[in-house]
Scaffold this motif. Structure first.
Motif, PDB file in Angstrom:
ATOM      1  N   ILE A  34      17.401 -11.410 -12.475  1.00 17.59           N
ATOM      2  CA  ILE A  34      17.287 -10.135 -11.782  1.00 17.59           C
ATOM      3  C   ILE A  34      15.887  -9.575 -11.996  1.00 17.59           C
ATOM      4  N   VAL A  35      15.244  -9.260 -10.906  1.00 17.52           N
ATOM      5  CA  VAL A  35      13.911  -8.689 -10.974  1.00 17.52           C
ATOM      6  C   VAL A  35      14.048  -7.170 -10.916  1.00 17.52           C
ATOM      7  N   VAL A  36      13.519  -6.517 -11.902  1.00 18.32           N
ATOM      8  CA  VAL A  36      13.595  -5.071 -11.955  1.00 18.32           C
ATOM      9  C   VAL A  36      12.328  -4.508 -11.334  1.00 18.32           C
ATOM     10  N   VAL A  37      12.515  -3.687 -10.318  1.00 20.99           N
ATOM     11  CA  VAL A  37      11.388  -3.059  -9.645  1.00 20.99           C
ATOM     12  C   VAL A  37      11.313  -1.621 -10.139  1.00 20.99           C
ATOM     13  N   ASN A  38      10.140  -1.256 -10.582  1.00 22.20           N
ATOM     14  CA  ASN A  38       9.956   0.120 -11.034  1.00 22.20           C
ATOM     15  C   ASN A  38       9.858   1.025  -9.813  1.00 22.20           C
ATOM     16  N   ASN A  39      10.842   1.883  -9.676  1.00 12.40           N
ATOM     17  CA  ASN A  39      10.868   2.798  -8.541  1.00 12.40           C
ATOM     18  C   ASN A  39      10.134   4.075  -8.897  1.00 12.40           C
ATOM     19  N   ASP A  40       9.322   4.505  -7.989  1.00 10.50           N
ATOM     20  CA  ASP A  40       8.628   5.773  -8.162  1.00 10.50           C
ATOM     21  C   ASP A  40       9.515   6.866  -7.590  1.00 10.50           C
ATOM     22  N   PRO A  41      10.083   7.731  -8.429  1.00  6.95           N
ATOM     23  CA  PRO A  41      10.999   8.741  -7.904  1.00  6.95           C
ATOM     24  C   PRO A  41      10.306   9.786  -7.037  1.00  6.95           C
ATOM     25  N   LEU A  42       9.005   9.891  -7.116  1.00  7.75           N
ATOM     26  CA  LEU A  42       8.280  10.862  -6.292  1.00  7.75           C
ATOM     27  C   LEU A  42       7.871  10.285  -4.944  1.00  7.75           C
ATOM     28  N   ARG A  43       8.115   9.042  -4.712  1.00  5.59           N
ATOM     29  CA  ARG A  43       7.676   8.406  -3.475  1.00  5.59           C
ATOM     30  C   ARG A  43       8.249   9.079  -2.221  1.00  5.59           C
ATOM     31  N   PRO A  44       9.547   9.391  -2.145  1.00  5.43           N
ATOM     32  CA  PRO A  44      10.046  10.056  -0.930  1.00  5.43           C
ATOM     33  C   PRO A  44       9.431  11.433  -0.699  1.00  5.43           C
ATOM     34  N   SER A  45       9.236  12.190  -1.758  1.00  7.27           N
ATOM     35  CA  SER A  45       8.644  13.519  -1.562  1.00  7.27           C
ATOM     36  C   SER A  45       7.173  13.410  -1.186  1.00  7.27           C
ATOM     37  N   LYS A  46       6.486  12.405  -1.692  1.00 12.64           N
ATOM     38  CA  LYS A  46       5.087  12.197  -1.291  1.00 12.64           C
ATOM     39  C   LYS A  46       5.002  11.837   0.182  1.00 12.64           C
ATOM     40  N   ALA A  47       5.893  10.953   0.620  1.00 13.43           N
ATOM     41  CA  ALA A  47       5.877  10.543   2.024  1.00 13.43           C
ATOM     42  C   ALA A  47       6.171  11.732   2.941  1.00 13.43           C
ATOM     43  N   ALA A  48       7.120  12.564   2.547  1.00 12.77           N
ATOM     44  CA  ALA A  48       7.438  13.746   3.357  1.00 12.77           C
ATOM     45  C   ALA A  48       6.270  14.730   3.357  1.00 12.77           C
ATOM     46  N   PHE A  49       5.631  14.898   2.215  1.00 16.92           N
ATOM     47  CA  PHE A  49       4.492  15.806   2.133  1.00 16.92           C
ATOM     48  C   PHE A  49       3.339  15.307   2.999  1.00 16.92           C
ATOM     49  N   TYR A  50       3.058  14.011   2.930  1.00 19.03           N
ATOM     50  CA  TYR A  50       1.976  13.456   3.745  1.00 19.03           C
ATOM     51  C   TYR A  50       2.268  13.594   5.237  1.00 19.03           C
ATOM     52  N   SER A  51       3.531  13.401   5.632  1.00 18.73           N
ATOM     53  CA  SER A  51       3.881  13.559   7.047  1.00 18.73           C
ATOM     54  C   SER A  51       3.817  15.011   7.479  1.00 18.73           C
ATOM     55  N   ALA A  52       4.060  15.927   6.553  1.00 17.31           N
ATOM     56  CA  ALA A  52       3.963  17.347   6.900  1.00 17.31           C
ATOM     57  C   ALA A  52       2.504  17.751   7.081  1.00 17.31           C
ATOM     58  N   ILE A  53       1.615  17.168   6.293  1.00 16.92           N
ATOM     59  CA  ILE A  53       0.187  17.487   6.407  1.00 16.92           C
ATOM     60  C   ILE A  53      -0.385  16.913   7.706  1.00 16.92           C
ATOM     61  N   LEU A  54      -0.146  15.628   7.940  1.00 19.04           N
ATOM     62  CA  LEU A  54      -0.649  14.953   9.141  1.00 19.04           C
ATOM     63  C   LEU A  54       0.452  14.025   9.657  1.00 19.04           C
ATOM     64  N   PRO A  55       0.975  14.283  10.844  1.00 19.68           N
ATOM     65  CA  PRO A  55       2.056  13.424  11.347  1.00 19.68           C
ATOM     66  C   PRO A  55       1.631  11.959  11.382  1.00 19.68           C
ATOM     67  N   GLY A  56       2.493  11.103  10.868  1.00 12.05           N
ATOM     68  CA  GLY A  56       2.214   9.675  10.816  1.00 12.05           C
ATOM     69  C   GLY A  56       1.653   9.219   9.491  1.00 12.05           C
ATOM     70  N   LEU A  57       1.140  10.129   8.681  1.00  9.82           N
ATOM     71  CA  LEU A  57       0.564   9.736   7.402  1.00  9.82           C
ATOM     72  C   LEU A  57       1.644   9.285   6.425  1.00  9.82           C
TER      73      LEU A  57
END
Length: 188
Positions: A34-57
């Motif tokens: 089993i390969v354990v992938v380190n998940n970044d728990p802030l990744r979804p909020s970063k993606a939403a923040f970037y899309s709010a700043i500039l659509p598509g980012l």
């Protein structure tokens, strides 16, 4: 006699415990598959923040590059219709205001004669379409943010080979026909 057996048993057990050596080279470590992938728990909020700043980012942050033209096509098309309906609304409103001021030189005189009621109806039509276009533009903007957030959440979802859903096409020998099946496999 019982006491001597008890002393002998205690002596042997203590000597046996101290005789054990803990040599690390004697143990074999089996690596898990089993390969354990380190998940970044802030990744979804970063993606939403970037899309709010500039659509598509946010889609670029998620490495979903093919979604960026869709985001800009949706927001751009609805913005185009907002601008078009706003210009038409202003055109009919200005002509109606000039008629109320007593001028009869607007562009709707002559060949394209429109009376005052038709100018009012045209204003209402283009105002309703302008407002609807603005609502659709805001909806696509919010959808862009939500999609980036959900896509980032789904990137963290663990999909392994232990779970598979496949279709199966086989020949039935009893009635000489083809059958389509759905197979769900889960390995523990």
């Amino acid at each position: 006699m019982k006491r001597s057996i008890y002393i002998l048993f205690t002596f042997l057990s203590v000597s046996f415990v101290f005789a054990q050596t803990s040599d690390v080279s004697d143990f074999k470590v089996i690596q898990d598959s089993i390969v354990v992938v380190n998940n970044d728990p802030l990744r979804p909020s970063k993606a939403a923040f970037y899309s709010a700043i500039l659509p598509g980012l946010g889609q670029i942050y998620n490495k979903d590059y093919w979604k960026v033209p869709l985001v800009y096509a949706a927001i751009g098309t609805s913005t185009y219709f907002y601008i078009h309906n706003n210009n038409e609304y202003n055109r009919y409103r200005d002509a109606y205001k000039r008629r109320l001021a007593g001028f009869n030189d607007d562009e709707f005189q002559g060949d394209k004669y429109l009376d005052n009621q038709r100018l009012i109806d045209a204003q209402k039509f283009f105002q309703r379409n302008r407002d609807l276009s603005m609502l659709i533009t805001v909806g696509f903007y919010i959808l862009n943010i939500v999609e980036a957030n959900v896509a980032a959440h789904l990137k963290q979802f663990n999909v392994s080979e232990n779970l598979s859903l496949n279709t199966d096409w086989y020949r039935d020998d009893l009635n000489n026909g083809n059958n389509l099946g759905l197979t769900l496999k889960y390995k523990f």
